[in-house]
Design an enzyme around this catalytic site. Structure first.
Site, PDB file in Angstrom:
ATOM      1  N   CYS A  94     -19.342  -0.929  21.016  1.00  0.00           N
ATOM      2  CA  CYS A  94     -20.110  -2.175  21.106  1.00  0.00           C
ATOM      3  C   CYS A  94     -21.216  -2.186  20.045  1.00  0.00           C
ATOM      4  CB  CYS A  94     -20.626  -2.415  22.519  1.00  0.00           C
ATOM      5  SG  CYS A  94     -21.124  -4.149  22.793  1.00  0.00           S
ATOM      6  N   HIS A 172     -16.013  -2.086  25.872  1.00  0.00           N
ATOM      7  CA  HIS A 172     -16.630  -0.925  26.519  1.00  0.00           C
ATOM      8  C   HIS A 172     -15.617  -0.144  27.368  1.00  0.00           C
ATOM      9  CE1 HIS A 172     -20.975  -1.672  25.815  1.00  0.00           C
ATOM     10  NE2 HIS A 172     -20.623  -2.948  25.791  1.00  0.00           N
ATOM     11  N   GLU A 174     -16.131   2.630  28.582  1.00  0.00           N
ATOM     12  CA  GLU A 174     -16.944   3.359  29.568  1.00  0.00           C
ATOM     13  C   GLU A 174     -17.382   2.477  30.734  1.00  0.00           C
ATOM     14  OE1 GLU A 174     -20.233   1.634  26.966  1.00  0.00           O
ATOM     15  OE2 GLU A 174     -18.068   1.976  26.904  1.00  0.00           O
TER      16      GLU A 174
END
Length: 226
Positions: A94, A172, A174
């Protein structure tokens, strides 16, 4: 293998309370790879001595724009160029994706098309992937030598590689559903259009391919060509 996490932002308070801060998200995502970690909160002015302080690097997401005038951004760009020049593995997510592009000669801006929020499908040379997005800024001009690995109709340059040792991605991997849910509750109102909030809320349980992406990130950090 020691991985340095260059932290460029802090999670909102509710996320901190429920899930911890951003470096922990990456440690969880990459569990099982025998990595050790050291976090450098560059957003707070804390930097490593240089590119060789760790065996590989991850640059996190942030609520800040890569083009904003913060004292920590120029030295971060210098560090990125040093890491790139010395051939140390580097991954950006990002904001990390954006600041690497900017540091290496690309252009980042607040995208006129608006926001991408929630589970999003990307396609490219590695096939399709579905990952959670949370951004308005994006790379709009590639740096010299960058290779496009994935795109979406909204984000043309969603995953990039530079040489063999730098891999960056706009969404993302994560972020799971809970992270997006918290952001929809805490950071979206009054910023993200209501119809996008509603749409992303309805897609919270969409299956994502973060495990495949984690494997790719780990491979790059271990020296597999990006």
């Amino acid at each position: 293998m020691k991985i340095g996490i260059l932290q460029t932002g802090h999670a909102p308070e509710k996320m901190l309370d429920d899930m911890g801060d951003y470096p922990g998200f990456f440690e969880q995502l990459l569990a099982g790879n025998d990595f050790t970690y050291e976090t450098y909160a560059v957003v707070d002015g804390i930097f490593p001595e240089g590119a060789r302080s760790c065996d590989g690097w991850i640059i996190t997401g942030s609520r800040h724009g890569a083009y904003e005038e913060h004292a920590w951004i120029p030295p971060l760009e210098d560090l990125i160029r040093q890491i790139y020049a010395e051939g140390v593995p580097l991954v950006g997510v990002c904001f990390g994706h954006q600041i690497i592009a900017q540091a290496l000669g690309g252009h980042v801006e607040k995208f006129s098309g608006g926001w991408s929020v929630g589970a999003t499908r990307y396609t490219g040379e590695a096939g399709s992937k579905t990952l959670n997005a949370w951004h308005q800024d994006q790379v709009t001009m590639l740096p010299p030598g960058a290779r496009v690995l994935a795109s979406s109709p909204f984000c043309q340059y969603a995953a990039l590689a530079y040489g063999d040792h730098v891999y960056t991605i706009q969404p993302h991997p994560e972020y799971g559903a809970r992270a997006i849910e918290i952001l929809l509750e805490t950071r979206a109102p009054g910023v993200v259009p209501a119809y996008l909030i509603e749409d992303a809320t309805q897609r919270l349980e969409t299956p994502t391919t973060e495990l495949d992406e984690a494997a790719r990130i780990a491979a790059v950090l271990k020296g597999t060509p990006a």
